[in-house]
Write a protein that holds these residues in place. Structure first.
Motif, PDB file in Angstrom:
ATOM      1  N   LYS A  69       0.909  -1.230  -0.014  1.00  0.00           N
ATOM      2  CA  LYS A  69      -0.068   0.031  -0.080  1.00  0.00           C
ATOM      3  C   LYS A  69       0.919   1.081   0.184  1.00  0.00           C
ATOM      4  CE  LYS A  69      -3.825   2.307   2.097  1.00  0.00           C
ATOM      5  NZ  LYS A  69      -4.922   2.341   3.110  1.00  0.00           N
ATOM      6  N   THR A  70       1.945   1.255   0.687  1.00  0.00           N
ATOM      7  CA  THR A  70       2.804   2.492   0.826  1.00  0.00           C
ATOM      8  C   THR A  70       3.380   2.585  -0.628  1.00  0.00           C
ATOM      9  OG1 THR A  70       3.439   1.875   3.074  1.00  0.00           O
ATOM     10  CG2 THR A  70       4.900   3.360   2.087  1.00  0.00           C
ATOM     11  N   TRP A  71       3.757   1.537  -1.203  1.00  0.00           N
ATOM     12  CA  TRP A  71       4.475   1.632  -2.466  1.00  0.00           C
ATOM     13  C   TRP A  71       3.411   2.288  -3.598  1.00  0.00           C
ATOM     14  CZ3 TRP A  71       3.598  -1.923  -6.621  1.00  0.00           C
ATOM     15  CH2 TRP A  71       4.517  -1.911  -7.649  1.00  0.00           C
ATOM     16  N   LEU A  72       2.367   1.564  -3.580  1.00  0.00           N
ATOM     17  CA  LEU A  72       1.223   2.114  -4.346  1.00  0.00           C
ATOM     18  C   LEU A  72       0.990   3.742  -4.066  1.00  0.00           C
ATOM     19  CD1 LEU A  72      -0.861   1.318  -6.571  1.00  0.00           C
ATOM     20  CD2 LEU A  72      -2.375   0.794  -4.587  1.00  0.00           C
ATOM     21  N   THR A  73       0.588   3.842  -2.910  1.00  0.00           N
ATOM     22  CA  THR A  73       0.523   5.397  -2.727  1.00  0.00           C
ATOM     23  C   THR A  73       1.788   6.119  -3.208  1.00  0.00           C
ATOM     24  OG1 THR A  73      -0.687   4.745  -0.721  1.00  0.00           O
ATOM     25  CG2 THR A  73      -0.119   6.815  -0.945  1.00  0.00           C
ATOM     26  N   ARG A  74       2.957   5.741  -3.078  1.00  0.00           N
ATOM     27  CA  ARG A  74       4.276   6.529  -3.402  1.00  0.00           C
ATOM     28  C   ARG A  74       3.974   6.610  -5.021  1.00  0.00           C
ATOM     29  NH1 ARG A  74       6.390  10.629  -1.174  1.00  0.00           N
ATOM     30  NH2 ARG A  74       6.021  11.364  -3.485  1.00  0.00           N
ATOM     31  N   ILE A  75       3.522   5.788  -5.777  1.00  0.00           N
ATOM     32  CA  ILE A  75       3.524   5.782  -7.335  1.00  0.00           C
ATOM     33  C   ILE A  75       2.432   6.701  -7.692  1.00  0.00           C
ATOM     34  CG2 ILE A  75       2.670   4.516  -9.369  1.00  0.00           C
ATOM     35  CD1 ILE A  75       3.976   2.160  -8.061  1.00  0.00           C
ATOM     36  N   LEU A  76       1.165   6.671  -6.849  1.00  0.00           N
ATOM     37  CA  LEU A  76       0.203   7.640  -7.143  1.00  0.00           C
ATOM     38  C   LEU A  76       0.625   9.131  -7.020  1.00  0.00           C
ATOM     39  CD1 LEU A  76      -3.022   8.106  -7.755  1.00  0.00           C
ATOM     40  CD2 LEU A  76      -3.274   7.880  -5.533  1.00  0.00           C
ATOM     41  N   ILE A  77       1.265   9.358  -5.766  1.00  0.00           N
ATOM     42  CA  ILE A  77       1.634  10.745  -5.229  1.00  0.00           C
ATOM     43  C   ILE A  77       2.516  11.225  -6.427  1.00  0.00           C
ATOM     44  CG2 ILE A  77       3.138  12.093  -3.766  1.00  0.00           C
ATOM     45  CD1 ILE A  77       1.802  10.396  -1.486  1.00  0.00           C
ATOM     46  N   ASN A  78       3.565  10.609  -6.921  1.00  0.00           N
ATOM     47  CA  ASN A  78       4.400  10.973  -8.082  1.00  0.00           C
ATOM     48  C   ASN A  78       3.584  11.316  -9.211  1.00  0.00           C
ATOM     49  OD1 ASN A  78       6.445  10.547  -6.576  1.00  0.00           O
ATOM     50  ND2 ASN A  78       7.138   8.605  -7.265  1.00  0.00           N
ATOM     51  N   LYS A  79       2.377  10.343  -9.531  1.00  0.00           N
ATOM     52  CA  LYS A  79       1.686  10.644 -10.823  1.00  0.00           C
ATOM     53  C   LYS A  79       1.032  12.041 -10.740  1.00  0.00           C
ATOM     54  CE  LYS A  79       3.312   6.880 -12.789  1.00  0.00           C
ATOM     55  NZ  LYS A  79       3.915   7.062 -14.277  1.00  0.00           N
ATOM     56  N   CYS A  80       0.415  11.970  -9.449  1.00  0.00           N
ATOM     57  CA  CYS A  80      -0.443  13.490  -9.185  1.00  0.00           C
ATOM     58  C   CYS A  80       0.648  14.534  -9.368  1.00  0.00           C
ATOM     59  CB  CYS A  80      -0.882  13.455  -7.754  1.00  0.00           C
ATOM     60  SG  CYS A  80      -2.255  12.498  -7.391  1.00  0.00           S
ATOM     61  N   TYR A  81       1.862  14.552  -8.873  1.00  0.00           N
ATOM     62  CA  TYR A  81       2.714  15.482  -9.088  1.00  0.00           C
ATOM     63  C   TYR A  81       3.129  15.796 -10.608  1.00  0.00           C
ATOM     64  CZ  TYR A  81       3.342  15.862  -4.033  1.00  0.00           C
ATOM     65  OH  TYR A  81       3.449  16.172  -2.709  1.00  0.00           O
ATOM     66  N   ASP A  82       3.307  14.499 -11.277  1.00  0.00           N
ATOM     67  CA  ASP A  82       3.543  14.937 -12.456  1.00  0.00           C
ATOM     68  C   ASP A  82       2.250  15.662 -13.381  1.00  0.00           C
ATOM     69  OD1 ASP A  82       5.786  13.339 -12.438  1.00  0.00           O
ATOM     70  OD2 ASP A  82       4.935  11.516 -13.187  1.00  0.00           O
ATOM     71  N   ILE A  83       1.195  15.087 -12.955  1.00  0.00           N
ATOM     72  CA  ILE A  83      -0.069  16.003 -13.695  1.00  0.00           C
ATOM     73  C   ILE A  83      -0.125  17.309 -13.408  1.00  0.00           C
ATOM     74  CG2 ILE A  83      -2.516  15.916 -13.803  1.00  0.00           C
ATOM     75  CD1 ILE A  83      -2.486  12.804 -13.586  1.00  0.00           C
ATOM     76  N   ARG A  84       0.084  17.750 -11.957  1.00  0.00           N
ATOM     77  CA  ARG A  84       0.119  19.007 -11.696  1.00  0.00           C
ATOM     78  C   ARG A  84       1.358  19.870 -12.120  1.00  0.00           C
ATOM     79  NH1 ARG A  84      -0.104  20.068  -5.196  1.00  0.00           N
ATOM     80  NH2 ARG A  84       2.389  19.821  -5.516  1.00  0.00           N
ATOM     81  N   SER A  85       2.385  19.299 -12.241  1.00  0.00           N
ATOM     82  CA  SER A  85       3.375  20.186 -12.949  1.00  0.00           C
ATOM     83  C   SER A  85       3.244  20.369 -14.350  1.00  0.00           C
ATOM     84  CB  SER A  85       4.832  19.640 -12.751  1.00  0.00           C
ATOM     85  OG  SER A  85       5.118  18.239 -13.491  1.00  0.00           O
ATOM     86  N   ASN A  86       2.562  19.337 -15.221  1.00  0.00           N
ATOM     87  CA  ASN A  86       2.246  19.372 -16.524  1.00  0.00           C
ATOM     88  C   ASN A  86       1.022  20.676 -16.639  1.00  0.00           C
ATOM     89  OD1 ASN A  86       4.027  17.747 -17.544  1.00  0.00           O
ATOM     90  ND2 ASN A  86       2.597  15.990 -17.448  1.00  0.00           N
ATOM     91  N   ARG A  87       0.151  20.640 -15.765  1.00  0.00           N
ATOM     92  CA  ARG A  87      -0.874  21.727 -15.758  1.00  0.00           C
ATOM     93  C   ARG A  87      -0.381  23.167 -15.639  1.00  0.00           C
ATOM     94  NH1 ARG A  87      -4.664  21.518 -11.025  1.00  0.00           N
ATOM     95  NH2 ARG A  87      -4.433  19.288 -10.894  1.00  0.00           N
ATOM     96  N   LYS A  88       0.700  23.194 -15.200  1.00  0.00           N
ATOM     97  CA  LYS A  88       1.245  24.734 -14.954  1.00  0.00           C
ATOM     98  C   LYS A  88       1.666  25.256 -16.573  1.00  0.00           C
ATOM     99  CE  LYS A  88       3.472  23.823 -10.682  1.00  0.00           C
ATOM    100  NZ  LYS A  88       4.929  24.015 -10.025  1.00  0.00           N
ATOM    101  N   HIS A  89       1.637  24.426 -17.651  1.00  0.00           N
ATOM    102  CA  HIS A  89       2.293  24.839 -18.862  1.00  0.00           C
ATOM    103  C   HIS A  89       0.694  25.246 -19.427  1.00  0.00           C
ATOM    104  CE1 HIS A  89       6.034  23.511 -18.129  1.00  0.00           C
ATOM    105  NE2 HIS A  89       5.850  22.357 -17.807  1.00  0.00           N
ATOM    106  N   PHE A  90      -0.126  24.919 -19.010  1.00  0.00           N
ATOM    107  CA  PHE A  90      -1.546  25.464 -19.782  1.00  0.00           C
ATOM    108  C   PHE A  90      -2.438  26.489 -18.922  1.00  0.00           C
ATOM    109  CE2 PHE A  90      -0.813  20.925 -20.618  1.00  0.00           C
ATOM    110  CZ  PHE A  90      -1.038  20.853 -21.873  1.00  0.00           C
ATOM    111  N   VAL A  91      -2.939  27.366 -19.765  1.00  0.00           N
ATOM    112  CA  VAL A  91      -3.794  28.614 -19.308  1.00  0.00           C
ATOM    113  C   VAL A  91      -5.253  28.109 -19.532  1.00  0.00           C
ATOM    114  CG1 VAL A  91      -4.025  31.074 -19.427  1.00  0.00           C
ATOM    115  CG2 VAL A  91      -2.021  30.066 -19.476  1.00  0.00           C
ATOM    116  N   ALA A  92      -6.081  28.233 -18.583  1.00  0.00           N
ATOM    117  CA  ALA A  92      -7.544  28.200 -18.810  1.00  0.00           C
ATOM    118  C   ALA A  92      -7.798  29.191 -19.770  1.00  0.00           C
ATOM    119  CB  ALA A  92      -8.315  28.213 -17.506  1.00  0.00           C
ATOM    120  N   ILE A  93      -8.933  28.622 -20.882  1.00  0.00           N
ATOM    121  CA  ILE A  93      -9.455  29.883 -21.747  1.00  0.00           C
ATOM    122  C   ILE A  93      -9.969  31.034 -21.072  1.00  0.00           C
ATOM    123  CG2 ILE A  93     -11.771  28.561 -21.947  1.00  0.00           C
ATOM    124  CD1 ILE A  93      -9.457  29.696 -24.841  1.00  0.00           C
ATOM    125  N   ASP A  94     -10.576  30.638 -20.017  1.00  0.00           N
ATOM    126  CA  ASP A  94     -11.485  31.877 -19.468  1.00  0.00           C
ATOM    127  C   ASP A  94     -10.436  32.833 -18.594  1.00  0.00           C
ATOM    128  OD1 ASP A  94     -10.741  30.064 -17.552  1.00  0.00           O
ATOM    129  OD2 ASP A  94     -12.572  30.453 -16.098  1.00  0.00           O
TER     130      ASP A  94
END
Length: 128
Positions: A69-94
């Motif tokens: 479970k710890t291993w799985l959670t760490r993988i998930l957290i890393n994936k979340c951080y990847d998505i969050r850092s990729n989101r910084k490159h986009f600007v919402a249309i509004d």
């Protein structure tokens, strides 16, 4: 707990049903973790899906079953951080200001063109 350890061992040996059952058991806690980091249902679902895939591909590398479970959670957290850092490159249309548009009439367009030509040519065209 012992049941989960057995499922992890089975999943490590290639039992896909055991892996699916593990993901079902941990789905709720994974969602809570992802939503706490990303604050967005779609991004949380993407992170969970990426974590499932990474876990499936690498479960054979897990050395101690009790830390699944710890291993799985760490993988998930890393994936979340990847998505969050990729989101910084986009600007919402509004968030992008819409430029002001002024509909010029034909007279204004002609005046603009004539002013760019210079005095000699603009005078000739104006007289024409």
């Amino acid at each position: 707990m012992e049941n989960i350890d057995k499922l992890v061992r089975k999943a490590q040996y290639g039992d896909k049903d055991a892996f699916v059952e593990l993901m079902r058991i941990h789905k709720s806690s994974m969602y809570k973790t992802a939503i706490a980091i990303l604050n967005n249902n779609e991004d949380a679902a993407d992170a969970m899906q990426d974590a499932y895939l990474a876990c499936f591909r690498n479960i054979h590398k897990l050395k101690k079953v009790k830390y699944f479970k710890t291993w799985l959670t760490r993988i998930l957290i890393n994936k979340c951080y990847d998505i969050r850092s990729n989101r910084k490159h986009f600007v919402a249309i509004d968030e992008v200001p819409e430029p002001m548009y002024h509909d010029k009439g034909i007279d204004e367009i002609e005046d603009d063109i004539l002013s760019e030509l210079g005095d000699n040519y603009s005078l000739i065209l104006s007289l024409y």
